[in-house]
Design a protein around this motif. Structure first.
Motif, PDB file in Angstrom:
ATOM      1  N   LYS A   3       0.900  -0.491  -0.577  1.00  0.00           N
ATOM      2  CA  LYS A   3      -0.279   0.095  -0.134  1.00  0.00           C
ATOM      3  C   LYS A   3       1.344   0.994  -0.624  1.00  0.00           C
ATOM      4  O   LYS A   3       0.307   2.353  -0.634  1.00  0.00           O
ATOM      5  N   ARG A   4       2.120   1.191   0.561  1.00  0.00           N
ATOM      6  CA  ARG A   4       2.892   2.694   0.060  1.00  0.00           C
ATOM      7  C   ARG A   4       3.235   2.753  -0.921  1.00  0.00           C
ATOM      8  O   ARG A   4       4.205   4.048  -1.254  1.00  0.00           O
ATOM      9  N   ASN A   5       2.998   1.731  -2.227  1.00  0.00           N
ATOM     10  CA  ASN A   5       3.592   1.928  -3.496  1.00  0.00           C
ATOM     11  C   ASN A   5       2.246   3.037  -4.158  1.00  0.00           C
ATOM     12  O   ASN A   5       1.794   2.725  -4.515  1.00  0.00           O
ATOM     13  N   TYR A   6       3.091   4.008  -5.026  1.00  0.00           N
ATOM     14  CA  TYR A   6       2.288   4.611  -5.728  1.00  0.00           C
ATOM     15  C   TYR A   6       3.189   4.559  -7.335  1.00  0.00           C
ATOM     16  O   TYR A   6       4.177   5.195  -7.399  1.00  0.00           O
ATOM     17  N   CYS A   7       1.682   5.043  -7.883  1.00  0.00           N
ATOM     18  CA  CYS A   7       2.174   5.257  -9.429  1.00  0.00           C
ATOM     19  C   CYS A   7       1.933   6.758  -9.754  1.00  0.00           C
ATOM     20  O   CYS A   7       0.367   6.911  -9.840  1.00  0.00           O
ATOM     21  N   VAL A   8       2.263   7.954 -10.445  1.00  0.00           N
ATOM     22  CA  VAL A   8       1.862   8.566 -10.922  1.00  0.00           C
ATOM     23  C   VAL A   8       2.493   8.971 -12.602  1.00  0.00           C
ATOM     24  O   VAL A   8       3.230   8.658 -12.875  1.00  0.00           O
ATOM     25  N   ILE A   9       1.024   8.937 -12.992  1.00  0.00           N
ATOM     26  CA  ILE A   9       1.252   9.065 -14.921  1.00  0.00           C
ATOM     27  C   ILE A   9       1.139  10.171 -15.590  1.00  0.00           C
ATOM     28  O   ILE A   9      -0.119  10.883 -14.718  1.00  0.00           O
ATOM     29  N   LEU A  10       2.464  10.764 -16.281  1.00  0.00           N
ATOM     30  CA  LEU A  10       2.262  12.529 -16.741  1.00  0.00           C
ATOM     31  C   LEU A  10       1.003  12.480 -18.165  1.00  0.00           C
ATOM     32  O   LEU A  10       1.931  11.479 -19.007  1.00  0.00           O
ATOM     33  N   ALA A  11      -0.107  12.917 -18.200  1.00  0.00           N
ATOM     34  CA  ALA A  11      -0.309  12.471 -19.020  1.00  0.00           C
ATOM     35  C   ALA A  11      -0.542  13.819 -19.689  1.00  0.00           C
ATOM     36  O   ALA A  11      -2.265  14.060 -20.368  1.00  0.00           O
ATOM     37  N   ASP A  53      -2.040  -0.839  -6.626  1.00  0.00           N
ATOM     38  CA  ASP A  53      -2.924  -0.944  -6.064  1.00  0.00           C
ATOM     39  C   ASP A  53      -4.133   0.508  -6.849  1.00  0.00           C
ATOM     40  O   ASP A  53      -3.352   1.359  -7.026  1.00  0.00           O
ATOM     41  N   LYS A  54      -5.122   0.489  -7.839  1.00  0.00           N
ATOM     42  CA  LYS A  54      -5.496   1.299  -8.549  1.00  0.00           C
ATOM     43  C   LYS A  54      -5.756   2.314  -7.755  1.00  0.00           C
ATOM     44  O   LYS A  54      -5.911   3.337  -8.437  1.00  0.00           O
ATOM     45  N   GLU A  55      -6.111   2.550  -6.078  1.00  0.00           N
ATOM     46  CA  GLU A  55      -6.730   3.187  -5.093  1.00  0.00           C
ATOM     47  C   GLU A  55      -5.380   4.211  -5.343  1.00  0.00           C
ATOM     48  O   GLU A  55      -5.151   5.062  -4.974  1.00  0.00           O
ATOM     49  N   ASN A  56      -4.130   3.432  -5.323  1.00  0.00           N
ATOM     50  CA  ASN A  56      -2.802   4.059  -5.769  1.00  0.00           C
ATOM     51  C   ASN A  56      -1.666   5.088  -6.840  1.00  0.00           C
ATOM     52  O   ASN A  56      -0.807   5.042  -7.149  1.00  0.00           O
ATOM     53  N   ILE A  57      -2.779   4.816  -8.215  1.00  0.00           N
ATOM     54  CA  ILE A  57      -2.582   5.133  -9.103  1.00  0.00           C
ATOM     55  C   ILE A  57      -2.564   6.393  -9.894  1.00  0.00           C
ATOM     56  O   ILE A  57      -4.272   6.807  -9.274  1.00  0.00           O
ATOM     57  N   THR A  95       5.915  17.638  -8.029  1.00  0.00           N
ATOM     58  CA  THR A  95       5.967  17.988  -7.042  1.00  0.00           C
ATOM     59  C   THR A  95       4.859  17.613  -6.502  1.00  0.00           C
ATOM     60  O   THR A  95       4.225  16.856  -5.334  1.00  0.00           O
ATOM     61  N   TRP A  96       4.057  18.210  -6.811  1.00  0.00           N
ATOM     62  CA  TRP A  96       2.336  18.595  -6.851  1.00  0.00           C
ATOM     63  C   TRP A  96       2.497  16.722  -5.990  1.00  0.00           C
ATOM     64  O   TRP A  96       1.550  16.567  -4.991  1.00  0.00           O
ATOM     65  N   ALA A  97       2.000  15.814  -7.073  1.00  0.00           N
ATOM     66  CA  ALA A  97       1.919  14.514  -7.335  1.00  0.00           C
ATOM     67  C   ALA A  97       2.510  14.322  -5.941  1.00  0.00           C
ATOM     68  O   ALA A  97       1.461  13.077  -4.527  1.00  0.00           O
ATOM     69  N   ALA A  98       3.901  14.343  -5.540  1.00  0.00           N
ATOM     70  CA  ALA A  98       4.415  14.006  -4.324  1.00  0.00           C
ATOM     71  C   ALA A  98       4.209  14.172  -2.960  1.00  0.00           C
ATOM     72  O   ALA A  98       4.277  14.043  -1.985  1.00  0.00           O
ATOM     73  N   LEU A  99       3.493  15.750  -2.980  1.00  0.00           N
ATOM     74  CA  LEU A  99       2.804  15.880  -1.454  1.00  0.00           C
ATOM     75  C   LEU A  99       1.726  15.525  -1.535  1.00  0.00           C
ATOM     76  O   LEU A  99       1.148  15.278  -0.644  1.00  0.00           O
ATOM     77  N   GLU A 100       0.847  15.123  -2.410  1.00  0.00           N
ATOM     78  CA  GLU A 100      -0.397  14.593  -2.604  1.00  0.00           C
ATOM     79  C   GLU A 100      -0.128  13.241  -2.251  1.00  0.00           C
ATOM     80  O   GLU A 100      -0.785  12.340  -1.170  1.00  0.00           O
ATOM     81  N   VAL A 101       0.754  12.060  -2.480  1.00  0.00           N
ATOM     82  CA  VAL A 101       1.166  11.033  -2.000  1.00  0.00           C
ATOM     83  C   VAL A 101       1.612  10.643  -0.353  1.00  0.00           C
ATOM     84  O   VAL A 101       1.023  10.167   0.445  1.00  0.00           O
ATOM     85  N   LYS A 102       2.330  12.460  -0.300  1.00  0.00           N
ATOM     86  CA  LYS A 102       2.827  11.936   0.799  1.00  0.00           C
ATOM     87  C   LYS A 102       1.457  12.282   2.139  1.00  0.00           C
ATOM     88  O   LYS A 102       1.382  12.321   3.090  1.00  0.00           O
ATOM     89  N   ARG A 103       0.382  13.233   1.498  1.00  0.00           N
ATOM     90  CA  ARG A 103      -0.637  13.373   2.219  1.00  0.00           C
ATOM     91  C   ARG A 103      -1.547  12.115   2.764  1.00  0.00           C
ATOM     92  O   ARG A 103      -1.688  12.125   3.652  1.00  0.00           O
ATOM     93  N   ARG A 104      -1.644  11.720   2.013  1.00  0.00           N
ATOM     94  CA  ARG A 104      -2.447  10.281   1.935  1.00  0.00           C
ATOM     95  C   ARG A 104      -1.347   9.021   3.263  1.00  0.00           C
ATOM     96  O   ARG A 104      -2.195   8.355   3.394  1.00  0.00           O
ATOM     97  N   PRO A 106       2.759   8.822   4.797  1.00  0.00           N
ATOM     98  CA  PRO A 106       3.644   9.875   4.687  1.00  0.00           C
ATOM     99  C   PRO A 106       4.270   9.429   4.744  1.00  0.00           C
ATOM    100  O   PRO A 106       6.056   9.761   4.630  1.00  0.00           O
ATOM    101  N   ASP A 107       4.763   8.005   4.509  1.00  0.00           N
ATOM    102  CA  ASP A 107       6.139   7.007   4.016  1.00  0.00           C
ATOM    103  C   ASP A 107       5.936   6.396   2.781  1.00  0.00           C
ATOM    104  O   ASP A 107       6.437   5.387   2.918  1.00  0.00           O
ATOM    105  N   GLY A 108       5.018   7.241   1.569  1.00  0.00           N
ATOM    106  CA  GLY A 108       4.763   6.469   0.516  1.00  0.00           C
ATOM    107  C   GLY A 108       6.219   7.025  -0.627  1.00  0.00           C
ATOM    108  O   GLY A 108       6.686   7.433   0.057  1.00  0.00           O
ATOM    109  N   ARG A 109       6.594   5.710  -1.009  1.00  0.00           N
ATOM    110  CA  ARG A 109       6.890   6.156  -2.313  1.00  0.00           C
ATOM    111  C   ARG A 109       6.362   6.140  -4.094  1.00  0.00           C
ATOM    112  O   ARG A 109       5.041   5.176  -3.404  1.00  0.00           O
ATOM    113  N   LEU A 110       7.094   6.786  -4.582  1.00  0.00           N
ATOM    114  CA  LEU A 110       6.518   6.715  -6.106  1.00  0.00           C
ATOM    115  C   LEU A 110       7.159   6.386  -7.453  1.00  0.00           C
ATOM    116  O   LEU A 110       7.968   6.711  -7.228  1.00  0.00           O
TER     117      LEU A 110
END
Length: 362
Positions: A3-11, A53-57, A95-104, A106-110
């Motif tokens: 659950k700590r793994n996130y994906c940020v797709i630039l589109a 997890d799709k919740e983390n994309i 930067t915005w995506a990292a702030l959002e991941v950190k908000r959701r 705190p120890d998230g990585r993307l």
């Protein structure tokens, strides 16, 4: 799935170099470029959804394309679509995506990913990405992903490898970044064995990236620190986003952040990679005829043609004779016929069409 793994797709890009198929109203990431029945964005999303997890994309896009994202990825929650207030380079978006991941978390990585890549071995891709997540968790560094060059390509960026990371296979310190080198330098890079193609795939913890952004320059540090503090204080996200995007320098991640950090490593990846930014790149990854021609979802008759790529709308037919290394692509009200090796001129063609013919042609 961790659950700590996130994906940020630039589109949010325009995909100008695939004009005229890629148009401002519907750029390449929303198009079935390869004739698979799925857009590049859909292929990218599905590739990551296998092991994240799709919740983390999260998908970062321009406001003009919010509806396209919703239509193509219907199971993506609205709050997972991050809409840029304006077109800028990658620094404010990530930067915005990292702030959002950190908000959701705190120890998230993307992992940050473009939406216009071709991956030939998805099992190896999953293995490399998960190994990358494990590495940035243990080492707290910024990790880039590199592919071994198969030719001296001038349309790609390059990463120069330095010393190997102790105790890790195929991971090295980064010596330098070079964006789209001239022909002679691309040849030197290819022959030296010291350089990898820059895939544009990056992994890091949210904390490590935000620290690196603030370290990159006093100007960026002041902007990000102010936004972070006011975000924590509950200030309007829309106002903060506008400030972040208008004040951050219009430079790439490599220029603004990675080149200024001493904690950047590169992983040699094994999944088979291509950036589908040009017609030459699309030609490279597609099945070819005996004469090296590629015809994508089109009816055509080719005579004495070699190494060409043809793409036409449904119901249209191309009869082409005597061309070698050409692009013949029609979409809507535009037909482009040009040398495949002159892809750098596509931007000029687009600008000239916009200036001399009108907005409806771009």
């Amino acid at each position: 799935m961790d659950k700590r793994n996130y994906c940020v797709i630039l589109a949010g890009g325009l995909g100008t170099r695939l004009w005229p198929m890629s148009r401002e109203r519907k750029p390449k990431q929303f198009i079935d470029v390869l004739g698979t029945g799925r857009s590049l964005l859909q292929m990218t999303y599905e590739r990551f959804a296998r092991f994240i997890d799709k919740e983390n994309i999260l998908i970062v896009t321009n406001g003009s394309y919010r509806q396209l994202v919703a239509e193509q990825i219907p199971d993506l929650k609205p709050e997972n679509v991050l809409v840029e207030p304006m077109r800028r380079n990658t620094v404010p978006a990530v930067t915005w995506a990292a702030l959002e991941v950190k908000r959701r978390c705190p120890d998230g990585r993307l992992i940050v990913s473009p939406s216009d890549q071709n991956i030939t071995d998805e099992a190896a891709f999953e293995q490399d990405v998960l190994r990358g997540f494990s590495y940035v968790h243990k080492c707290d560094v910024l990790l880039t992903m590199g592919a071994k060059p198969s030719r001296p390509e001038v349309a790609y960026g390059y990463i120069q490898m330095a010393d190997a990371a102790p105790g890790h296979v195929d991971i090295y310190k980064v010596q330098s970044f070079t964006e789209k080198p001239a022909d002679e330098f691309a040849q030197i890079f290819y022959e030296s064995g010291e350089f990898l193609w820059n895939t544009g795939l990056f992994l890091w913890s949210a904390d490590a990236f935000l620290c690196a952004v603030k370290w990159a320059s006093d100007e960026i540090a002041s902007i990000v620190q102010s936004v972070m503090q006011r975000f924590d204080d509950g200030e309007s996200a829309d106002d903060l986003l506008m400030e972040l995007f208008t004040k951050c320098p219009n430079m790439s991640l490599e220029q603004s952040v990675l080149e200024k950090s001493d904690s950047v490593d590169v992983m040699l990846c094994h999944f088979g990679w291509a950036d589908l930014g040009t017609w030459a790149a699309v030609h490279e990854v597609m099945p070819k005829s005996d004469m090296g021609n590629v015809v994508i979802d089109s009816k055509s008759l080719l005579y004495d043609c070699k190494d060409c790529i043809i793409k036409l709308p449904d119901g249209h037919v191309a009869v082409v004779q005597g061309l070698e290394d050409y692009v013949v692509v029609e979409e809507g009200n535009v037909l482009v016929i040009c040398k495949k090796g002159d892809q750098k001129n596509i931007r000029k063609f687009v600008n000239d069409a916009q200036l001399n013919l009108g907005e409806e042609f771009v």
